[in-house]
Design an enzyme around this catalytic site. Structure first.
Site, PDB file in Angstrom:
ATOM      1  N   GLN A 189      11.160 -23.183  -8.027  1.00  0.00           N
ATOM      2  CA  GLN A 189      12.588 -23.036  -7.746  1.00  0.00           C
ATOM      3  C   GLN A 189      13.123 -21.752  -8.392  1.00  0.00           C
ATOM      4  O   GLN A 189      12.863 -21.489  -9.563  1.00  0.00           O
ATOM      5  CB  GLN A 189      13.326 -24.270  -8.294  1.00  0.00           C
ATOM      6  CG  GLN A 189      14.762 -24.381  -7.883  1.00  0.00           C
ATOM      7  CD  GLN A 189      14.954 -24.663  -6.400  1.00  0.00           C
ATOM      8  OE1 GLN A 189      14.251 -25.488  -5.815  1.00  0.00           O
ATOM      9  NE2 GLN A 189      15.890 -23.968  -5.788  1.00  0.00           N
ATOM     10  N   ASP A 226       7.274 -22.259   0.737  1.00  0.00           N
ATOM     11  CA  ASP A 226       8.592 -21.626   0.901  1.00  0.00           C
ATOM     12  C   ASP A 226       8.494 -20.427   1.846  1.00  0.00           C
ATOM     13  O   ASP A 226       9.515 -19.949   2.343  1.00  0.00           O
ATOM     14  CB  ASP A 226       9.085 -21.116  -0.472  1.00  0.00           C
ATOM     15  CG  ASP A 226      10.135 -22.035  -1.090  1.00  0.00           C
ATOM     16  OD1 ASP A 226      10.772 -22.788  -0.333  1.00  0.00           O
ATOM     17  OD2 ASP A 226      10.307 -21.991  -2.324  1.00  0.00           O
ATOM     18  N   LYS A 232      14.420 -32.454  -3.011  1.00  0.00           N
ATOM     19  CA  LYS A 232      13.100 -32.167  -2.435  1.00  0.00           C
ATOM     20  C   LYS A 232      12.112 -33.274  -2.801  1.00  0.00           C
ATOM     21  O   LYS A 232      11.308 -33.703  -1.971  1.00  0.00           O
ATOM     22  CB  LYS A 232      12.609 -30.787  -2.917  1.00  0.00           C
ATOM     23  CG  LYS A 232      13.400 -29.649  -2.280  1.00  0.00           C
ATOM     24  CD  LYS A 232      13.183 -28.292  -2.930  1.00  0.00           C
ATOM     25  CE  LYS A 232      14.140 -27.271  -2.312  1.00  0.00           C
ATOM     26  NZ  LYS A 232      14.105 -25.948  -2.954  1.00  0.00           N
TER      27      LYS A 232
END
Ligand code: NAP
Length: 290
Positions: free
Chosen positions: A97, A120, A53
């Site tokens: 995460q 997200d 990412k």
């Protein structure tokens, strides 16, 4: 033989659009979009995802702020960091995460991220916006599935779509997106009866289960489109790890189109994350300028 949907190529196209928007924002004197990535602990798979990412951000001109914290980080310290990032005008997207260490309540952490920075798309506000069709930030993997589907079926209205899996991060949001595209949607899960029969009458199958080669060739009707979200790590005979999906890929050659694993949904997830980040930055610049 059906079409193999090239997720890498479609992700590259989306990256080009994202990079063009970054250039447009920069040319208008608006700072680079910023993405904060938080990793707690040293889970090797999460470490790889975070590195990908960060690299993808740099490639597209998005500034990344990496926060790698020890596994012993307290929930309060993590929440304090999120609060700081929520208030940082240079940060337009925040991603924490998962999985998180057991002593941290993941739900509390994900809900602490401001919905406008939740790139997200996991925050209940964004999930609710998806459900009510009122905008919000879409979850990345489901958005990627829809873009792959659109590459072979531009208008799926009226088609029968089956989603196998009902997780909050894939199954449920992709089902809502298919519904928004006017498909007739069935959501299957571990308690569903006679899944092969339901699959056989479906024009679109999205498999998000986490069981290698779960969807068999004779479950798929000729001409159906199969989107395989599964990422399963198997040990090959040569002792090397390989990735396989939730669909028996070699058995579905009679499908109209199918996504491979790797090279299908996976590359789209990161491309959609950066797409979401840059759009969040654009929205923030627009609201700041009134
Ligand atoms: P998850 O939270 O474990 O959900 C799995 C779903 O599959 C559950 O709803 C479960 O049903 C259902 N299921 C399990 N066994 C079943 C069976 N025998 N028949 C029918 N349904 C069954 O998994 P997830 O997070 O959604 O992820 C699914 C897969 O996608 C995994 O392989 C994951 O690695 C992959 N993934 C890939 C990406 C990407 O970027 N490509 C992103 C996210 C996830 P119940 O609800 O009844 O238990």
């Amino acid at each position: 033989m059906g079409e193999i949907i090239d997720g890498r190529a479609i992700a590259r196209q989306l990256d080009e659009e994202t990079a063009a928007l970054v250039a447009e924002l920069t040319a208008a004197g608006r700072g680079p979009p910023g993405l904060a990535v938080i990793l707690v602990g040293d889970d090797p798979a999460s470490d790889v995802y975070v590195s990908h990412k960060v690299k993808a951000s740099a490639r597209l001109g998005v500034r990344s702020f990496e926060h790698r914290l020890p596994a012993t980080t307290s929930q309060d310290d993590l929440l304090a960091l999120i609060e700081r990032l929520n208030n940082d005008p240079e940060v337009h997207g925040i991603l924490c995460q998962v999985p998180l260490p057991k002593h941290i309540d993941a739900r509390l952490v994900l809900e602490a991220i401001r919905p406008e920075k939740d790139v997200d798309g996991f925050h209940p506000m964004n999930a609710g916006r998806l459900m009510t069709g009122t905008g919000g930030i879409p979850a990345c993997t489901p958005l990627g599935c829809m873009k792959l589907l659109a590459s072979v079926v531009p208008d799926p209205a009226g088609l029968d779509a089956l989603v196998i899996g009902r997780s909050n991060i894939v199954g449920k949001p992709v089902a809502l997106m298919l519904l928004a595209a006017s498909c007739t949607v069935t959501i299957a899960h571990s308690r569903t009866r006679d899944l092969p029969a339901i699959a056989r009458r479906s024009d679109i199958i999205v498999a998000a289960i986490g069981i290698p080669r779960f969807v068999k060739g004779d479950w798929v009707k000729p001409g159906a489109v199969v989107i395989d979200v599964g990422i399963n790590r198997l040990m090959g005979e040569d002792g090397k790890e390989r990735l396989v999906g939730d669909v028996a890929f070699d058995e579905v050659q009679h499908a109209k189109a199918v996504t491979p694993v790797p090279g299908g949904v996976g590359p789209m997830t990161i491309a959609c994350l950066l797409h979401n980040t840059v759009h969040a930055a654009k929205a923030s610049f627009e609201s700041a300028s009134g």
